[in-house]
Design an enzyme around this catalytic site. Structure first.
Site, PDB file in Angstrom:
ATOM      1  N   SER A 109      -2.955 -51.572 -26.668  1.00  0.00           N
ATOM      2  CA  SER A 109      -4.140 -51.187 -27.423  1.00  0.00           C
ATOM      3  C   SER A 109      -5.183 -52.296 -27.323  1.00  0.00           C
ATOM      4  O   SER A 109      -4.994 -53.395 -27.850  1.00  0.00           O
ATOM      5  CB  SER A 109      -3.772 -50.951 -28.891  1.00  0.00           C
ATOM      6  OG  SER A 109      -4.953 -50.893 -29.658  1.00  0.00           O
ATOM      7  N   HIS A 152      -4.441 -47.944 -24.130  1.00  0.00           N
ATOM      8  CA  HIS A 152      -4.661 -47.228 -25.385  1.00  0.00           C
ATOM      9  C   HIS A 152      -6.036 -47.576 -25.944  1.00  0.00           C
ATOM     10  O   HIS A 152      -6.350 -48.738 -26.194  1.00  0.00           O
ATOM     11  CB  HIS A 152      -3.559 -47.628 -26.371  1.00  0.00           C
ATOM     12  CG  HIS A 152      -3.530 -46.825 -27.626  1.00  0.00           C
ATOM     13  ND1 HIS A 152      -3.023 -45.551 -27.692  1.00  0.00           N
ATOM     14  CD2 HIS A 152      -3.942 -47.116 -28.882  1.00  0.00           C
ATOM     15  CE1 HIS A 152      -3.112 -45.098 -28.927  1.00  0.00           C
ATOM     16  NE2 HIS A 152      -3.683 -46.028 -29.676  1.00  0.00           N
ATOM     17  N   ASP A 173      -8.504 -47.123 -28.953  1.00  0.00           N
ATOM     18  CA  ASP A 173      -8.602 -46.759 -30.367  1.00  0.00           C
ATOM     19  C   ASP A 173     -10.055 -46.527 -30.755  1.00  0.00           C
ATOM     20  O   ASP A 173     -10.813 -47.470 -30.989  1.00  0.00           O
ATOM     21  CB  ASP A 173      -8.013 -47.881 -31.231  1.00  0.00           C
ATOM     22  CG  ASP A 173      -6.498 -47.868 -31.234  1.00  0.00           C
ATOM     23  OD1 ASP A 173      -5.912 -46.780 -31.402  1.00  0.00           O
ATOM     24  OD2 ASP A 173      -5.889 -48.947 -31.068  1.00  0.00           O
ATOM     25  N   MET A 192     -12.625 -45.572 -33.414  1.00  0.00           N
ATOM     26  CA  MET A 192     -12.716 -45.534 -34.884  1.00  0.00           C
ATOM     27  C   MET A 192     -14.172 -45.375 -35.302  1.00  0.00           C
ATOM     28  O   MET A 192     -15.065 -46.014 -34.724  1.00  0.00           O
ATOM     29  CB  MET A 192     -12.163 -46.828 -35.479  1.00  0.00           C
ATOM     30  CG  MET A 192     -10.733 -47.128 -35.054  1.00  0.00           C
ATOM     31  SD  MET A 192     -10.089 -48.573 -35.908  1.00  0.00           S
ATOM     32  CE  MET A 192      -8.508 -48.769 -35.095  1.00  0.00           C
ATOM     33  N   HIS A 215      -7.097 -42.405 -28.354  1.00  0.00           N
ATOM     34  CA  HIS A 215      -6.655 -42.106 -29.721  1.00  0.00           C
ATOM     35  C   HIS A 215      -7.892 -42.009 -30.611  1.00  0.00           C
ATOM     36  O   HIS A 215      -8.511 -43.019 -30.927  1.00  0.00           O
ATOM     37  CB  HIS A 215      -5.712 -43.241 -30.182  1.00  0.00           C
ATOM     38  CG  HIS A 215      -5.200 -43.093 -31.570  1.00  0.00           C
ATOM     39  ND1 HIS A 215      -4.524 -44.111 -32.227  1.00  0.00           N
ATOM     40  CD2 HIS A 215      -5.250 -42.062 -32.459  1.00  0.00           C
ATOM     41  CE1 HIS A 215      -4.186 -43.713 -33.429  1.00  0.00           C
ATOM     42  NE2 HIS A 215      -4.626 -42.480 -33.612  1.00  0.00           N
ATOM     43  N   MET A 232      -9.639 -41.706 -33.894  1.00  0.00           N
ATOM     44  CA  MET A 232      -9.550 -41.823 -35.357  1.00  0.00           C
ATOM     45  C   MET A 232     -10.946 -41.587 -35.912  1.00  0.00           C
ATOM     46  O   MET A 232     -11.617 -42.496 -36.388  1.00  0.00           O
ATOM     47  CB  MET A 232      -9.013 -43.210 -35.736  1.00  0.00           C
ATOM     48  CG  MET A 232      -7.518 -43.333 -35.466  1.00  0.00           C
ATOM     49  SD  MET A 232      -6.965 -45.038 -35.391  1.00  0.00           S
ATOM     50  CE  MET A 232      -7.389 -45.391 -33.702  1.00  0.00           C
ATOM     51  N   MET A 279       2.353 -42.268 -36.400  1.00  0.00           N
ATOM     52  CA  MET A 279       1.776 -43.557 -36.807  1.00  0.00           C
ATOM     53  C   MET A 279       2.806 -44.319 -37.641  1.00  0.00           C
ATOM     54  O   MET A 279       3.385 -43.781 -38.586  1.00  0.00           O
ATOM     55  CB  MET A 279       0.510 -43.358 -37.644  1.00  0.00           C
ATOM     56  CG  MET A 279      -0.696 -42.804 -36.895  1.00  0.00           C
ATOM     57  SD  MET A 279      -1.283 -43.806 -35.499  1.00  0.00           S
ATOM     58  CE  MET A 279      -1.635 -45.376 -36.277  1.00  0.00           C
ATOM     59  N   ASP A 304       2.823 -45.690 -32.797  1.00  0.00           N
ATOM     60  CA  ASP A 304       1.686 -46.616 -32.802  1.00  0.00           C
ATOM     61  C   ASP A 304       1.642 -47.383 -34.122  1.00  0.00           C
ATOM     62  O   ASP A 304       1.527 -46.781 -35.189  1.00  0.00           O
ATOM     63  CB  ASP A 304       0.400 -45.788 -32.619  1.00  0.00           C
ATOM     64  CG  ASP A 304      -0.854 -46.630 -32.506  1.00  0.00           C
ATOM     65  OD1 ASP A 304      -0.763 -47.863 -32.526  1.00  0.00           O
ATOM     66  OD2 ASP A 304      -1.944 -46.027 -32.392  1.00  0.00           O
TER      67      ASP A 304
HETATM   68  C1  DX5 Z   1      -4.078 -48.697 -35.544  1.00  0.00           C
HETATM   69  C2  DX5 Z   1      -4.283 -48.447 -34.077  1.00  0.00           C
HETATM   70  C3  DX5 Z   1      -3.248 -49.087 -33.229  1.00  0.00           C
HETATM   71  C4  DX5 Z   1      -3.251 -50.595 -33.263  1.00  0.00           C
HETATM   72  C5  DX5 Z   1      -1.941 -51.115 -32.768  1.00  0.00           C
HETATM   73  O1  DX5 Z   1      -5.105 -48.085 -36.228  1.00  0.00           O
HETATM   74  O2  DX5 Z   1      -4.245 -47.053 -33.833  1.00  0.00           O
HETATM   75  O3  DX5 Z   1      -3.336 -48.604 -31.900  1.00  0.00           O
HETATM   76  O4  DX5 Z   1      -4.278 -51.132 -32.499  1.00  0.00           O
HETATM   77  O5  DX5 Z   1      -1.900 -52.506 -32.903  1.00  0.00           O
HETATM   78  P1  DX5 Z   1      -0.539 -53.258 -33.324  1.00  0.00           P
HETATM   79  O6  DX5 Z   1       0.463 -52.951 -32.265  1.00  0.00           O
HETATM   80  O7  DX5 Z   1      -0.940 -54.692 -33.397  1.00  0.00           O
HETATM   81  O8  DX5 Z   1      -0.125 -52.695 -34.674  1.00  0.00           O
HETATM   82 ZN    ZN Z   2      -3.940 -46.259 -31.752  1.00  0.00          ZN
END
Ligand code: DX5
Ligand code: ZN
Length: 218
Positions: free
Chosen positions: A6, A31, A33, A35, A64, A66, A135, A175
């Site tokens: 990620s 990955h 993320d 947001m 991913h 969010m 999650m 994740d």
């Molecule tokens: C959380 C994210 C994850 C996060 C994982 O909101 O979706 O992908 O970056 O990071 P670690 O492995 O450090 O928990």
């Molecule tokens: Zn993620």
């Protein structure tokens, strides 16, 4: 076992060079993320940034989302032709329609579930999903502690998939808080794809960190 680093756990301003150093023979996926500061309190990046990163590597993008109401912007992520686009069960009233839209674009359709959502909520949607993301932290930030309850959740989902969907693979992705210490247990519970933020980027090289995680996952 597929490992998906990620990138929010790295320096986002240096990603081109960082991504070029990653060995596609070791790092299975990247990955991303996304947001929106609304579905989760944090704000990261959107489709243009993902497209720029993808231009530096042959490693497939694992997106991913969010974000609230992903239907409003999903087309822009589909255009990038990623390996997978994952939406959150909690972010839309129409997850079945969205999953079918993603699949219709020829992309793996992923459904993510927050720790507070029972995995059973996904059961009726599995026929529209190619991947279910369990999650193991509340989404929003990297570097959080793995929630132990996730192991039971993965097992319940794996059991259901084995009973009801044995004719095709629905990938279980996990994740949040994955580490060298817990990866064996998570793999044994039935996970096939693990996201690693801190474990991939905190110290050492991504290639060697991912290789070490894979070794422990067996
Ligand atoms: C959380 C994210 C994850 C996060 C994982 O909101 O979706 O992908 O970056 O990071 P670690 O492995 O450090 O928990
Ligand atoms: Zn993620």
């Amino acid at each position: 076992m597929l490992i998906s680093p990620s990138i929010i756990a790295a320096d986002l301003s240096a990603m081109g060079a960082l991504v070029r150093e990653m060995d596609p023979a070791v790092v299975d996926l990247l990955h991303m993320d996304v947001m929106d500061g609304h579905f989760v309190p944090n704000l990261t990046f959107g489709p243009a940034y993902i497209k720029n990163c993808a231009a530096h590597t042959s490693i497939p993008m694992d997106v991913h989302l969010m974000i609230m109401d992903p239907e409003a912007s999903i087309e822009r992520y589909l255009e990038i032709k990623p390996w997978c686009v994952t939406i959150h069960y909690e972010s839309t009233r129409f997850p079945a329609r969205l999953l079918q839209l993603i699949r219709g674009a020829g992309i793996r359709a992923g459904l993510a579930l927050n720790p507070a959502t029972p995995v059973e909520a996904a059961f009726d949607l599995c026929e529209y999903a190619d991947l279910v993301l369990v999650m193991s932290v509340d989404p929003g930030f990297y570097g959080q502690k793995f929630m132990k309850g996730a192991v039971g959740r993965i097992k319940r989902l794996a059991g259901f998939l084995e009973r009801e969907h044995h004719d095709r693979e629905v990938i279980i992705q996990v994740d949040g808080g994955i580490s060298l210490e817990n990866i064996g247990e998570v793999a044994a519970a039935g996970a096939r794809c693990l996201v690693a933020g801190n474990a991939a980027f905190a110290g050492g090289t991504v290639n060697s960190n991912v290789a070490a995680l894979k070794k422990r996952a067996i």
